[in-house]
Design an enzyme around this catalytic site. Structure first.
Site, PDB file in Angstrom:
ATOM      1  N   LYS A  95       8.766  17.290  -2.457  1.00 60.63           N
ATOM      2  CA  LYS A  95       7.463  16.668  -2.199  1.00 60.63           C
ATOM      3  C   LYS A  95       6.336  17.553  -2.749  1.00 60.63           C
ATOM      4  CE  LYS A  95       7.581  18.709   2.442  1.00 60.63           C
ATOM      5  NZ  LYS A  95       8.075  18.494   3.804  1.00 60.63           N
TER       6      LYS A  95
ATOM      7  N   TYR B 166     -21.813  34.476  -6.940  1.00 57.37           N
ATOM      8  CA  TYR B 166     -22.718  33.646  -6.154  1.00 57.37           C
ATOM      9  C   TYR B 166     -23.090  34.314  -4.835  1.00 57.37           C
ATOM     10  CZ  TYR B 166     -21.890  29.609  -9.208  1.00 57.37           C
ATOM     11  OH  TYR B 166     -21.833  28.750 -10.271  1.00 57.37           O
TER      12      TYR B 166
HETATM   13  C1  LIG Z   1       9.025  19.498   4.208  1.00 58.30           C
HETATM   14  C2  LIG Z   1      10.202  19.148   5.014  1.00 58.30           C
HETATM   15  C3  LIG Z   1      11.412  19.874   4.882  1.00 58.30           C
HETATM   16  C4  LIG Z   1      11.523  21.138   4.061  1.00 58.30           C
HETATM   17  O1  LIG Z   1      11.091  22.247   4.814  1.00 58.30           O
HETATM   18  P1  LIG Z   1      11.231  23.730   4.245  1.00 58.30           P
HETATM   19  O2  LIG Z   1      10.760  24.596   5.354  1.00 58.30           O
HETATM   20  O3  LIG Z   1      10.338  23.816   3.053  1.00 58.30           O
HETATM   21  O4  LIG Z   1      12.663  23.929   3.893  1.00 58.30           O
HETATM   22  C5  LIG Z   1      12.524  19.397   5.559  1.00 58.30           C
HETATM   23  N1  LIG Z   1      12.451  18.304   6.358  1.00 58.30           N
HETATM   24  C6  LIG Z   1      11.302  17.614   6.532  1.00 58.30           C
HETATM   25  C7  LIG Z   1      11.297  16.438   7.444  1.00 58.30           C
HETATM   26  C8  LIG Z   1      10.141  18.022   5.888  1.00 58.30           C
HETATM   27  O5  LIG Z   1       8.995  17.347   6.074  1.00 58.30           O
END
Ligand SMILES: *Cc1c(COP(=O)(O)O)cnc(C)c1O
Length: 368
Positions: A38, A264
């Site tokens: 993702k 800035y």
């Molecule tokens: C993002 C996510 C993961 C992955 O988690 P990590 O800590 O990056 O391994 C796994 N399961 C769900 C439901 C997630 O939203």
């Protein structure tokens, strides 16, 4: 390694393979490996990373939203893709692009059955998400009877898996809470199997779950952050290799007299003569303002150079006093020799936020 000539996020596919194999080795032979890609594969590059992971043998992919799943299909990914957080408006696309929804609420269940029927589907794969303590997304234990009744009647969809998500798998002071989540998950899956009279496969663990609760592997694990080289704990970080290396070059060097200011709102003031370098990246590239004003450093020829003054939209200024460098020299923001985890900590955040925040303006480049 080729010299960089602008801001680039170098993606090290050998590091990705190393991390993948490291995690695989922790799994029982029959455990499936879902790779979480993702948010542009944690800020790296969806297409490059997913294609490589598919070659390496990933069994499953997960994204948060439907459009991310579409991007994977467009990139030619053929393995199943779980959409963790779909919205009803995207159900048609989910079916058209062969994506598999997480079903986390009653309105999602009803809505998806309706859409699957409309598309003439039979046993379309869906994944039932249960809340076991994170209180973010998922059915409650009390919903089991309702879900089972609906699922048994619906012929258009079928529960391919049942899953939940741990709230504090990286936190050793929360072992009791996590054990409780695992036990709740166990109860839910056992009872659901009985009511459904078939057995959807089960998955619970994210990266830190894999590291700290291997006994709860069930049929599949879901790893994100470790694939990209970070393990939420120093001892695991040491076993992993960062995939993303954010590099840039020095655009200009300035020699400051005492009592001059930089940036800035005159955020930095030089008591003594100073040498500063201006770099072509800023908060619009994902280096937020919380990294400014001396808290965070980058690496110039292996030497620490603090970010001084306020981070600008397109530039940051660093203190290179005493560092032998010239305009055009390479600067490492984070990566192999300067971990994104440590960089993130100086800005009071975590590797996840830093990595996923690197904006699409930064060019991605594969290195090997
Ligand atoms: C993002 C996510 C993961 C992955 O988690 P990590 O800590 O990056 O391994 C796994 N399961 C769900 C439901 C997630 O939203």
């Amino acid at each position: 390694m080729a010299k960089v000539r602008e801001t680039v996020l170098q993606l090290d596919l050998k590091a990705l393979a190393h991390n993948y194999h490291y995690l695989r080795a922790k799994l029982r032979p029959g455990t499936k490996f879902l790779c979480v890609v993702k948010a542009f594969a944690y800020g790296s590059d969806t297409q490059i990373i997913a294609q490589e992971l598919e070659k390496l043998g990933a069994d499953y992919f997960a994204v948060a939203y439907t459009n991310e799943g579409v991007a994977l299909r467009d990139a030619g990914i053929t393995k199943p893709i779980l959409v963790l957080h779909p919205q009803e408006v995207s159900f048609d696309t989910i079916i058209e692009r062969c994506l598999e929804p997480s079903i986390y609420a009653k309105h999602i269940l009803d809505g998806f059955i309706k859409t699957a029927k409309k598309h003439g589907q039979k046993d379309y794969p869906a994944h039932l998400k249960f809340n076991t303590g994170l209180n973010r997304l998922g059915f409650q234990y009390e919903d089991i009877t309702h879900i089972a009744t609906v699922m048994k009647k619906a012929t258009a969809i079928k529960a391919l898996s049942v899953f939940s998500h741990l709230a504090a798998s990286e936190d050793h002071s929360e072992r009791e809470f996590t054990a409780n989540q695992i036990s709740r998950f166990h109860t839910i899956t056992e009872e659901l199997d009985k009511l459904l009279s078939y057995r959807p496969f089960r998955h619970l663990l994210n990266t830190s779950g894999i590291m700290n609760y291997p006994e709860a592997q069930y049929d599949m694990v879901r790893s994100g952050i470790a694939l990209y080289g970070y393990g939420n704990e120093t001892k695991f970080d040491k076993q992993l290799k960062p995939v993303a290396n954010l590099k840039t070059i020095i655009s200009q060097i300035h020699h400051l007299k005492p009592n001059e200011t930089v940036g800035y709102n005159r955020g930095f003031s030089s008591e003594h003569p100073k040498v500063t370098a201006t770099l072509p990246l800023g908060h619009a590239d994902g280096i937020g303002r919380h990294y400014g004003n001396g808290k965070t450093f980058v690496s110039v020829h292996g030497k620490k150079a603090p970010i001084i003054g306020n981070v600008c939209m397109d530039m940051i200024m660093i203190d290179v006093t005493g560092i032998d460098c010239v305009e055009g020299d390479e600067v490492l923001i984070f990566g192999k020799e300067l971990s994104a985890q440590e960089f993130a900590e100086t800005g009071n955040t975590i590797s996840y936020e830093l990595l996923t925040g690197i904006s699409q303006r930064v060019k991605r480049m594969v290195i090997s």
